[in-house]
Design a protein around this motif. Structure first.
Motif, PDB file in Angstrom:
ATOM      1  N   ASN A   1      61.980  61.697 -12.219  1.00  0.00           N
ATOM      2  CA  ASN A   1      63.018  60.927 -12.477  1.00  0.00           C
ATOM      3  C   ASN A   1      63.923  61.684 -13.435  1.00  0.00           C
ATOM      4  O   ASN A   1      65.184  61.681 -13.128  1.00  0.00           O
ATOM      5  N   ILE A   2      63.450  61.749 -14.710  1.00  0.00           N
ATOM      6  CA  ILE A   2      64.237  62.396 -15.780  1.00  0.00           C
ATOM      7  C   ILE A   2      65.014  63.691 -15.587  1.00  0.00           C
ATOM      8  O   ILE A   2      65.861  63.952 -15.911  1.00  0.00           O
ATOM      9  N   ASP A   3      64.115  64.413 -14.391  1.00  0.00           N
ATOM     10  CA  ASP A   3      64.747  65.622 -14.143  1.00  0.00           C
ATOM     11  C   ASP A   3      66.351  65.536 -13.614  1.00  0.00           C
ATOM     12  O   ASP A   3      67.242  66.449 -13.589  1.00  0.00           O
ATOM     13  N   PHE A   4      66.365  64.398 -12.860  1.00  0.00           N
ATOM     14  CA  PHE A   4      67.863  64.069 -12.461  1.00  0.00           C
ATOM     15  C   PHE A   4      68.810  63.405 -13.239  1.00  0.00           C
ATOM     16  O   PHE A   4      69.961  63.309 -12.979  1.00  0.00           O
ATOM     17  N   GLN A   5      68.188  63.141 -14.497  1.00  0.00           N
ATOM     18  CA  GLN A   5      69.137  62.356 -15.389  1.00  0.00           C
ATOM     19  C   GLN A   5      69.385  63.231 -16.748  1.00  0.00           C
ATOM     20  O   GLN A   5      70.561  63.052 -17.180  1.00  0.00           O
ATOM     21  N   ALA A   6      68.625  64.123 -17.292  1.00  0.00           N
ATOM     22  CA  ALA A   6      68.856  65.044 -18.344  1.00  0.00           C
ATOM     23  C   ALA A   6      68.539  66.230 -18.112  1.00  0.00           C
ATOM     24  O   ALA A   6      67.509  66.583 -17.672  1.00  0.00           O
ATOM     25  N   GLN A   7      69.185  67.284 -18.953  1.00  0.00           N
ATOM     26  CA  GLN A   7      68.902  68.522 -18.893  1.00  0.00           C
ATOM     27  C   GLN A   7      67.683  68.895 -19.718  1.00  0.00           C
ATOM     28  O   GLN A   7      67.784  68.235 -21.187  1.00  0.00           O
ATOM     29  N   PRO A   8      66.594  69.673 -19.319  1.00  0.00           N
ATOM     30  CA  PRO A   8      65.572  69.609 -20.396  1.00  0.00           C
ATOM     31  C   PRO A   8      65.751  70.768 -21.285  1.00  0.00           C
ATOM     32  O   PRO A   8      66.533  71.747 -21.350  1.00  0.00           O
ATOM     33  N   PRO A   9      65.237  70.510 -22.544  1.00  0.00           N
ATOM     34  CA  PRO A   9      65.323  71.233 -23.756  1.00  0.00           C
ATOM     35  C   PRO A   9      64.441  72.599 -23.503  1.00  0.00           C
ATOM     36  O   PRO A   9      63.605  72.414 -22.737  1.00  0.00           O
ATOM     37  N   PHE A  10      64.513  73.429 -24.238  1.00  0.00           N
ATOM     38  CA  PHE A  10      63.222  74.632 -24.146  1.00  0.00           C
ATOM     39  C   PHE A  10      62.106  74.080 -25.071  1.00  0.00           C
ATOM     40  O   PHE A  10      62.257  73.517 -26.039  1.00  0.00           O
ATOM     41  N   PHE A  11      60.900  73.942 -24.354  1.00  0.00           N
ATOM     42  CA  PHE A  11      59.870  73.874 -24.787  1.00  0.00           C
ATOM     43  C   PHE A  11      59.008  75.177 -25.314  1.00  0.00           C
ATOM     44  O   PHE A  11      58.938  76.057 -24.464  1.00  0.00           O
ATOM     45  N   GLN A  12      58.303  75.320 -26.385  1.00  0.00           N
ATOM     46  CA  GLN A  12      57.729  76.423 -26.758  1.00  0.00           C
ATOM     47  C   GLN A  12      56.112  76.355 -26.274  1.00  0.00           C
ATOM     48  O   GLN A  12      55.518  75.479 -26.757  1.00  0.00           O
ATOM     49  N   VAL A  13      55.873  77.511 -25.505  1.00  0.00           N
ATOM     50  CA  VAL A  13      54.713  77.710 -24.991  1.00  0.00           C
ATOM     51  C   VAL A  13      53.550  78.550 -26.058  1.00  0.00           C
ATOM     52  O   VAL A  13      52.508  78.228 -26.258  1.00  0.00           O
ATOM     53  N   SER A  14      54.427  79.398 -26.608  1.00  0.00           N
ATOM     54  CA  SER A  14      53.738  80.353 -27.453  1.00  0.00           C
ATOM     55  C   SER A  14      54.680  80.909 -28.653  1.00  0.00           C
ATOM     56  O   SER A  14      55.919  80.629 -28.227  1.00  0.00           O
ATOM     57  N   GLU A  15      54.383  81.956 -29.096  1.00  0.00           N
ATOM     58  CA  GLU A  15      55.694  82.452 -30.261  1.00  0.00           C
ATOM     59  C   GLU A  15      56.532  83.169 -29.451  1.00  0.00           C
ATOM     60  O   GLU A  15      57.713  83.330 -29.988  1.00  0.00           O
ATOM     61  N   THR A  16      56.189  83.731 -28.293  1.00  0.00           N
ATOM     62  CA  THR A  16      57.222  84.525 -27.558  1.00  0.00           C
ATOM     63  C   THR A  16      57.644  83.992 -26.193  1.00  0.00           C
ATOM     64  O   THR A  16      58.462  84.562 -25.552  1.00  0.00           O
ATOM     65  N   HIS A  17      56.935  82.601 -25.863  1.00  0.00           N
ATOM     66  CA  HIS A  17      57.007  82.103 -24.628  1.00  0.00           C
ATOM     67  C   HIS A  17      57.797  80.720 -24.578  1.00  0.00           C
ATOM     68  O   HIS A  17      57.252  80.122 -25.219  1.00  0.00           O
ATOM     69  N   TYR A  18      59.167  80.555 -23.801  1.00  0.00           N
ATOM     70  CA  TYR A  18      59.506  79.303 -23.835  1.00  0.00           C
ATOM     71  C   TYR A  18      60.281  78.902 -22.490  1.00  0.00           C
ATOM     72  O   TYR A  18      60.372  79.775 -21.513  1.00  0.00           O
ATOM     73  N   ALA A  19      59.958  77.760 -21.993  1.00  0.00           N
ATOM     74  CA  ALA A  19      60.424  77.128 -20.685  1.00  0.00           C
ATOM     75  C   ALA A  19      61.153  75.915 -20.830  1.00  0.00           C
ATOM     76  O   ALA A  19      60.908  75.060 -21.637  1.00  0.00           O
ATOM     77  N   ALA A  20      62.185  75.823 -20.313  1.00  0.00           N
ATOM     78  CA  ALA A  20      63.069  74.556 -19.964  1.00  0.00           C
ATOM     79  C   ALA A  20      62.787  73.793 -18.967  1.00  0.00           C
ATOM     80  O   ALA A  20      63.264  73.989 -17.775  1.00  0.00           O
ATOM     81  N   THR A  21      61.411  72.800 -18.995  1.00  0.00           N
ATOM     82  CA  THR A  21      61.163  71.922 -18.083  1.00  0.00           C
ATOM     83  C   THR A  21      60.609  70.823 -18.370  1.00  0.00           C
ATOM     84  O   THR A  21      59.764  70.932 -19.644  1.00  0.00           O
ATOM     85  N   TRP A  22      60.807  69.465 -17.976  1.00  0.00           N
ATOM     86  CA  TRP A  22      60.260  68.582 -18.341  1.00  0.00           C
ATOM     87  C   TRP A  22      58.727  68.521 -18.029  1.00  0.00           C
ATOM     88  O   TRP A  22      58.145  67.665 -18.879  1.00  0.00           O
ATOM     89  N   LEU A  23      58.083  69.199 -17.408  1.00  0.00           N
ATOM     90  CA  LEU A  23      56.970  69.218 -17.178  1.00  0.00           C
ATOM     91  C   LEU A  23      56.001  69.539 -18.603  1.00  0.00           C
ATOM     92  O   LEU A  23      54.892  69.384 -18.491  1.00  0.00           O
ATOM     93  N   LEU A  24      56.814  70.350 -19.563  1.00  0.00           N
ATOM     94  CA  LEU A  24      56.123  70.701 -20.877  1.00  0.00           C
ATOM     95  C   LEU A  24      56.221  69.367 -21.698  1.00  0.00           C
ATOM     96  O   LEU A  24      55.701  69.597 -23.051  1.00  0.00           O
ATOM     97  N   HIS A  25      56.656  68.254 -21.487  1.00  0.00           N
ATOM     98  CA  HIS A  25      56.742  67.250 -22.582  1.00  0.00           C
ATOM     99  C   HIS A  25      55.652  66.747 -22.547  1.00  0.00           C
ATOM    100  O   HIS A  25      54.795  66.560 -21.542  1.00  0.00           O
ATOM    101  N   PRO A  26      55.259  66.436 -23.875  1.00  0.00           N
ATOM    102  CA  PRO A  26      53.914  65.705 -23.956  1.00  0.00           C
ATOM    103  C   PRO A  26      53.569  64.540 -22.950  1.00  0.00           C
ATOM    104  O   PRO A  26      52.176  64.218 -22.710  1.00  0.00           O
ATOM    105  N   ASP A  27      54.506  63.882 -22.666  1.00  0.00           N
ATOM    106  CA  ASP A  27      54.334  62.535 -21.853  1.00  0.00           C
ATOM    107  C   ASP A  27      54.222  62.968 -20.419  1.00  0.00           C
ATOM    108  O   ASP A  27      54.003  61.948 -19.569  1.00  0.00           O
ATOM    109  N   ALA A  28      54.637  64.114 -19.970  1.00  0.00           N
ATOM    110  CA  ALA A  28      54.729  64.330 -18.444  1.00  0.00           C
ATOM    111  C   ALA A  28      53.476  64.559 -17.824  1.00  0.00           C
ATOM    112  O   ALA A  28      52.296  65.038 -18.519  1.00  0.00           O
ATOM    113  N   PRO A  29      53.186  64.037 -16.561  1.00  0.00           N
ATOM    114  CA  PRO A  29      51.876  64.300 -15.949  1.00  0.00           C
ATOM    115  C   PRO A  29      51.394  65.890 -15.784  1.00  0.00           C
ATOM    116  O   PRO A  29      52.327  66.714 -15.689  1.00  0.00           O
ATOM    117  N   HIS A  30      50.213  65.867 -15.834  1.00  0.00           N
ATOM    118  CA  HIS A  30      49.648  67.343 -15.640  1.00  0.00           C
ATOM    119  C   HIS A  30      49.828  67.822 -14.277  1.00  0.00           C
ATOM    120  O   HIS A  30      49.482  67.242 -13.122  1.00  0.00           O
TER     121      HIS A  30
END
Length: 359
Positions: free
Chosen positions: A297-326
């Motif tokens: 639902n949040i994907d249709f409501q707000a643009q995701p920020p960049f979440f850091q995966v590693s020192e060199t890797h970033y992705a803008a998806t709500w799936l990386l939010h701590p509260d998102a389902p696996h």
């Protein structure tokens, strides 16, 4: 870590059309390090070419740069005068365009066309410019370059014309080379030759390269880092290994899953359903939400920020939010990751994707 030679920050570009204002580039940021190759990947219309043309100052008359910075060695190119940009263009920063036949003048000999950038920038005499042109044509692999300098574009094959366009772009030994889908119009064998040529030239000239493409197989063979663009925004970036083997954005999953390889076997080649959004009226939330099978639902409501995966890797998806389902990536991505892990354990450095495409 290498020093950044180019920094693009918060770039926003609109186009005025009869239908309204198209928000073509929406807050794009990236950097380019000295001597590296950065690949910008995405579907047609994602904003790849517009972004890089803005670096060269080659935007259409109906384009408006609303905000942002494009810093070359600390200087903001957006604040440079037309005369200053003329100095940078073709001298410090050069571009290879997609179709060599539209880039070459059919009425001029090849020697004159390769020498022309040297004469425009007033670096050397005409005699020396022609000598340099011959040297560069030899460097890019044109056989019997001295004699062929008097020939015209139609007398060369498609692959040779692309080599000539590359020669024109590098004759001033630029610090940045932008390659806008330089292999799209070529067959697979010639594509591989051009990619090998660009790698060799980069080593010899120590040029930084921005490589624009929709062909992920090409990216695997040339890039150090990758930026994935969608609907005028960068949605994921990281090293080439991180993007190919541990991608985190659903759009990147879709691109990789739809890439054919020789080992695909009985697995069905995937596709991304739907079409990109209309940037006359961009969606409120994640632009990929309507095509994303994992959208919340949040994907249709707000643009995701960049979440850091590693020192060199970033992705803008709500799936990386701590509260998102696996959510597990598609099977094709998991297979590539498993193959990558096997190579790491075996101590092999070859890129399995590159190998499968070029065998």
């Amino acid at each position: 870590m290498s020093q950044n030679i180019l920094e693009v920050k918060n770039l926003k570009i609109n186009f005025s059309t009869f239908a309204g204002t198209v928000q073509a580039i929406r807050n794009v940021s990236f950097d380019l390090r000295k001597g590296e190759t950065l690949a910008i990947v995405g579907e047609s219309g994602s904003g790849k070419s517009v972004t890089t043309r803005s670096i060269m100052g080659l935007l259409a008359s109906n384009a408006q740069i609303k905000s942002g910075e494009i810093k070359f060695k600390g200087q903001d190119l957006l604040k440079e005068s037309a005369k200053e940009m003329d100095h940078h263009r073709g001298n410090d920063i050069s571009m290879i365009f997609q179709d060599p036949m539209t880039s070459l003048d059919p009425t001029m000999t090849i020697g004159k066309q390769v020498a022309e950038p040297l004469l425009i920038h007033g670096k050397i005499s005409k005699e020396n410019a022609l000598k340099r042109a011959q040297e560069v044509l030899e460097l890019v692999g044109i056989p019997n370059a001295r004699a062929r300098m008097k020939d015209y574009p139609h007398q060369f094959s498609g692959g040779q014309r692309q080599r000539i366009v590359i020669a024109i772009a590098i004759v001033n030994y630029p610090e940045i080379l932008i390659a806008d889908e330089p292999t799209t119009a070529l067959d697979v064998t010639v594509q591989a030759q051009i990619i090998d040529l660009m790698r060799e030239l980069q080593e010899k000239l120590e040029t930084s390269i921005i490589f624009i493409t929709h062909d992920l197989g090409v990216v695997a063979g040339i890039a150090d880092r990758v930026a994935v663009m969608y609907a005028g925004k960068i949605v994921e970036y990281g090293t080439v290994d991180e993007i190919f083997y541990e991608p985190r954005h659903p759009y990147t999953w879709g691109l990789l899953s739809s890439m054919p390889t020789l080992d695909i076997g009985s697995h069905k080649l995937a596709s991304i359903p739907g079409t990109p959004p209309d940037l006359l009226d961009p969606p409120q939330g994640d632009a990929f939400a309507a095509r994303n099978p994992y959208a919340m639902n949040i994907d249709f409501q707000a643009q995701p920020p960049f979440f850091q995966v590693s020192e060199t890797h970033y992705a803008a998806t709500w799936l990386l939010h701590p509260d998102a389902p696996h959510v597990d990536p598609p099977a094709a991505i998991q297979r590539r990751f498993a193959e990558y892990q096997k190579l790491l354990q075996a101590g092999q450095v070859e890129n399995p994707i590159e190998g499968s495409l070029n065998e």
